[in-house]
Design a protein around this motif. Structure first.
Motif, PDB file in Angstrom:
ATOM      1  N   ILE A 287       0.839  -1.199   0.000  1.00 12.75           N
ATOM      2  CA  ILE A 287       0.000   0.000   0.000  1.00 12.75           C
ATOM      3  C   ILE A 287       0.873   1.248   0.000  1.00 12.75           C
ATOM      4  O   ILE A 287       0.643   2.187  -0.779  1.00 12.75           O
ATOM      5  CB  ILE A 287      -0.974  -0.008   1.199  1.00 12.75           C
ATOM      6  N   PHE A 288       1.905   1.268   0.848  1.00 10.42           N
ATOM      7  CA  PHE A 288       2.795   2.428   0.907  1.00 10.42           C
ATOM      8  C   PHE A 288       3.583   2.608  -0.394  1.00 10.42           C
ATOM      9  O   PHE A 288       3.790   3.723  -0.855  1.00 10.42           O
ATOM     10  CB  PHE A 288       3.752   2.334   2.098  1.00 10.42           C
ATOM     11  N   ILE A 289       4.012   1.507  -0.991  1.00  6.36           N
ATOM     12  CA  ILE A 289       4.733   1.590  -2.262  1.00  6.36           C
ATOM     13  C   ILE A 289       3.834   2.209  -3.325  1.00  6.36           C
ATOM     14  O   ILE A 289       4.236   3.114  -4.057  1.00  6.36           O
ATOM     15  CB  ILE A 289       5.245   0.199  -2.699  1.00  6.36           C
ATOM     16  N   ALA A 290       2.608   1.731  -3.419  1.00  7.20           N
ATOM     17  CA  ALA A 290       1.650   2.275  -4.396  1.00  7.20           C
ATOM     18  C   ALA A 290       1.341   3.743  -4.112  1.00  7.20           C
ATOM     19  O   ALA A 290       1.291   4.575  -5.029  1.00  7.20           O
ATOM     20  CB  ALA A 290       0.370   1.449  -4.388  1.00  7.20           C
ATOM     21  N   LEU A 291       1.155   4.066  -2.842  1.00  8.42           N
ATOM     22  CA  LEU A 291       0.862   5.446  -2.456  1.00  8.42           C
ATOM     23  C   LEU A 291       2.009   6.377  -2.833  1.00  8.42           C
ATOM     24  O   LEU A 291       1.794   7.434  -3.449  1.00  8.42           O
ATOM     25  CB  LEU A 291       0.585   5.528  -0.956  1.00  8.42           C
ATOM     26  N   PHE A 292       3.236   5.981  -2.510  1.00 13.14           N
ATOM     27  CA  PHE A 292       4.374   6.839  -2.814  1.00 13.14           C
ATOM     28  C   PHE A 292       4.673   6.893  -4.309  1.00 13.14           C
ATOM     29  O   PHE A 292       5.142   7.919  -4.809  1.00 13.14           O
ATOM     30  CB  PHE A 292       5.604   6.437  -1.998  1.00 13.14           C
ATOM     31  N   ALA A 293       4.401   5.827  -5.057  1.00 10.08           N
ATOM     32  CA  ALA A 293       4.556   5.889  -6.515  1.00 10.08           C
ATOM     33  C   ALA A 293       3.583   6.912  -7.087  1.00 10.08           C
ATOM     34  O   ALA A 293       3.940   7.707  -7.969  1.00 10.08           O
ATOM     35  CB  ALA A 293       4.328   4.506  -7.140  1.00 10.08           C
ATOM     36  N   THR A 294       2.375   6.924  -6.567  1.00  5.23           N
ATOM     37  CA  THR A 294       1.382   7.920  -6.985  1.00  5.23           C
ATOM     38  C   THR A 294       1.838   9.325  -6.608  1.00  5.23           C
ATOM     39  O   THR A 294       1.742  10.261  -7.416  1.00  5.23           O
ATOM     40  CB  THR A 294       0.017   7.611  -6.336  1.00  5.23           C
ATOM     41  N   LEU A 295       2.346   9.474  -5.389  1.00  5.49           N
ATOM     42  CA  LEU A 295       2.821  10.789  -4.949  1.00  5.49           C
ATOM     43  C   LEU A 295       4.018  11.255  -5.774  1.00  5.49           C
ATOM     44  O   LEU A 295       4.179  12.463  -6.008  1.00  5.49           O
ATOM     45  CB  LEU A 295       3.171  10.754  -3.461  1.00  5.49           C
ATOM     46  N   MET A 296       4.867  10.333  -6.229  1.00  7.17           N
ATOM     47  CA  MET A 296       5.982  10.696  -7.110  1.00  7.17           C
ATOM     48  C   MET A 296       5.446  11.283  -8.415  1.00  7.17           C
ATOM     49  O   MET A 296       5.982  12.271  -8.921  1.00  7.17           O
ATOM     50  CB  MET A 296       6.819   9.468  -7.439  1.00  7.17           C
ATOM     51  N   CYS A 297       4.403  10.679  -8.947  1.00  2.84           N
ATOM     52  CA  CYS A 297       3.790  11.188 -10.176  1.00  2.84           C
ATOM     53  C   CYS A 297       3.228  12.585  -9.953  1.00  2.84           C
ATOM     54  O   CYS A 297       3.475  13.501 -10.754  1.00  2.84           O
ATOM     55  CB  CYS A 297       2.682  10.254 -10.655  1.00  2.84           C
ATOM     56  N   VAL A 298       2.492  12.757  -8.881  1.00  5.85           N
ATOM     57  CA  VAL A 298       1.915  14.068  -8.560  1.00  5.85           C
ATOM     58  C   VAL A 298       3.030  15.077  -8.291  1.00  5.85           C
ATOM     59  O   VAL A 298       2.959  16.223  -8.727  1.00  5.85           O
ATOM     60  CB  VAL A 298       0.951  13.968  -7.353  1.00  5.85           C
ATOM     61  N   GLY A 299       4.078  14.646  -7.588  1.00  8.10           N
ATOM     62  CA  GLY A 299       5.210  15.525  -7.305  1.00  8.10           C
ATOM     63  C   GLY A 299       5.904  16.022  -8.558  1.00  8.10           C
ATOM     64  O   GLY A 299       6.429  17.128  -8.592  1.00  8.10           O
ATOM     65  N   ALA A 300       5.913  15.214  -9.613  1.00  8.68           N
ATOM     66  CA  ALA A 300       6.507  15.631 -10.890  1.00  8.68           C
ATOM     67  C   ALA A 300       5.648  16.698 -11.561  1.00  8.68           C
ATOM     68  O   ALA A 300       6.162  17.582 -12.246  1.00  8.68           O
ATOM     69  CB  ALA A 300       6.662  14.431 -11.816  1.00  8.68           C
ATOM     70  N   TRP A 301       4.361  16.609 -11.370  1.00  4.86           N
ATOM     71  CA  TRP A 301       3.464  17.579 -11.994  1.00  4.86           C
ATOM     72  C   TRP A 301       3.479  18.919 -11.282  1.00  4.86           C
ATOM     73  O   TRP A 301       3.151  19.941 -11.876  1.00  4.86           O
ATOM     74  CB  TRP A 301       2.048  17.028 -12.036  1.00  4.86           C
ATOM     75  N   LEU A 302       3.839  18.914 -10.002  1.00 11.42           N
ATOM     76  CA  LEU A 302       3.961  20.157  -9.248  1.00 11.42           C
ATOM     77  C   LEU A 302       5.373  20.678  -9.463  1.00 11.42           C
ATOM     78  O   LEU A 302       6.290  20.338  -8.739  1.00 11.42           O
ATOM     79  CB  LEU A 302       3.702  19.921  -7.757  1.00 11.42           C
ATOM     80  N   HIS A 303       5.546  21.466 -10.524  1.00  6.80           N
ATOM     81  CA  HIS A 303       6.898  21.918 -10.844  1.00  6.80           C
ATOM     82  C   HIS A 303       6.923  23.392 -11.211  1.00  6.80           C
ATOM     83  O   HIS A 303       5.914  23.979 -11.576  1.00  6.80           O
ATOM     84  CB  HIS A 303       7.489  21.071 -11.970  1.00  6.80           C
ATOM     85  N   PHE A 304       8.107  23.931 -11.075  1.00  4.87           N
ATOM     86  CA  PHE A 304       8.367  25.315 -11.443  1.00  4.87           C
ATOM     87  C   PHE A 304       9.281  25.277 -12.658  1.00  4.87           C
ATOM     88  O   PHE A 304      10.411  24.795 -12.564  1.00  4.87           O
ATOM     89  CB  PHE A 304       9.028  26.063 -10.280  1.00  4.87           C
ATOM     90  N   PRO A 305       8.806  25.763 -13.802  1.00  5.90           N
ATOM     91  CA  PRO A 305       9.582  25.643 -15.041  1.00  5.90           C
ATOM     92  C   PRO A 305      10.938  26.365 -14.964  1.00  5.90           C
ATOM     93  O   PRO A 305      11.045  27.458 -14.447  1.00  5.90           O
ATOM     94  CB  PRO A 305       8.687  26.313 -16.095  1.00  5.90           C
ATOM     95  N   SER A 306      11.956  25.687 -15.455  1.00  3.69           N
ATOM     96  CA  SER A 306      13.299  26.239 -15.604  1.00  3.69           C
ATOM     97  C   SER A 306      14.076  25.248 -16.466  1.00  3.69           C
ATOM     98  O   SER A 306      13.506  24.264 -16.928  1.00  3.69           O
ATOM     99  CB  SER A 306      13.969  26.442 -14.239  1.00  3.69           C
ATOM    100  N   ALA A 307      15.374  25.495 -16.680  1.00  2.00           N
ATOM    101  CA  ALA A 307      16.176  24.559 -17.479  1.00  2.00           C
ATOM    102  C   ALA A 307      16.070  23.150 -16.908  1.00  2.00           C
ATOM    103  O   ALA A 307      15.937  22.172 -17.631  1.00  2.00           O
ATOM    104  CB  ALA A 307      17.630  25.002 -17.508  1.00  2.00           C
TER     105      ALA A 307
END
Length: 179
Positions: free
Chosen positions: A10-30
């Motif tokens: 459950i934690f592995i699946a949860l954190f894999a999902t959070l990794m995906c969401v974390g990638a989408w929360l970004h500040f554009p730069s090089a």
């Protein structure tokens, strides 16, 4: 024993999902600044190195299959071989080093030291890859120039993420302990 395995999955699946969401929360730069470092460090502190490694493999596999889970809603082999791919691979490569740091460093600040070592390896992998990708060679001058773009702007934000991750881990461990 079975309960622990289910909890780990459950934690592995949860954190894999959070990794995906974390990638989408970004500040554009090089090199986009994302929340993935926060998620990876929180996972390391909460679910351990083995489960974090599995979670990161799942995350990378999702990206390879075409799901837009990498920064900027990208996916595929191109994202794993482009200029910032070293940072994706750095997440994975840092896990065994974090594990070793936790095995040999004990005490109150072991988690922080592990996070610092993890981030440094993450930076090195990303900066070297970026340098090679953009110049097709690794020179001291190229690595320094690459580091100015890919590392220096992220040191303070990543220190903040490190602090937040350690506070989150501390709080969540107390909550999980009561369950």
């Amino acid at each position: 024993m079975k309960k622990q395995r289910i909890q780990s999955m459950i934690f592995i699946a949860l954190f894999a999902t959070l990794m995906c969401v974390g990638a989408w929360l970004h500040f554009p730069s090089a090199v986009p600044a994302t929340m993935q470092t926060f998620v990876a460090m929180t996972a390391l502190g909460l679910i351990g190195s083995k489960n974090t490694f599995i979670m990161l493999l799942i995350y990378i596999f999702l990206g390879i299959t075409g799901l837009p889970v990498f920064s900027g809603f990208t996916s595929g082999i191109g994202a794993l071989s482009g200029p910032t791919a070293g940072f994706i691979w750095g997440f994975l490569l840092g896990v065994p080093v974090f594990y070793l740091s936790q095995k040999f460093i004990r005490g109150r600040f072991s988690l922080y030291i592990g996070y610092i070592i993890y981030i440094i390896l993450h930076y090195i992998t990303g900066a070297l890859w970026y340098c090679y990708f953009t110049t097709k060679e690794l020179t001291v001058q190229g690595i320094l120039a690459s580091s100015l773009v890919t590392v220096v702007p992220f040191i303070i934000p990543d220190c903040v993420k490190m602090l937040l991750a350690s506070l989150t881990v501390k709080r969540l461990k107390k909550i999980i302990k009561t369950l």
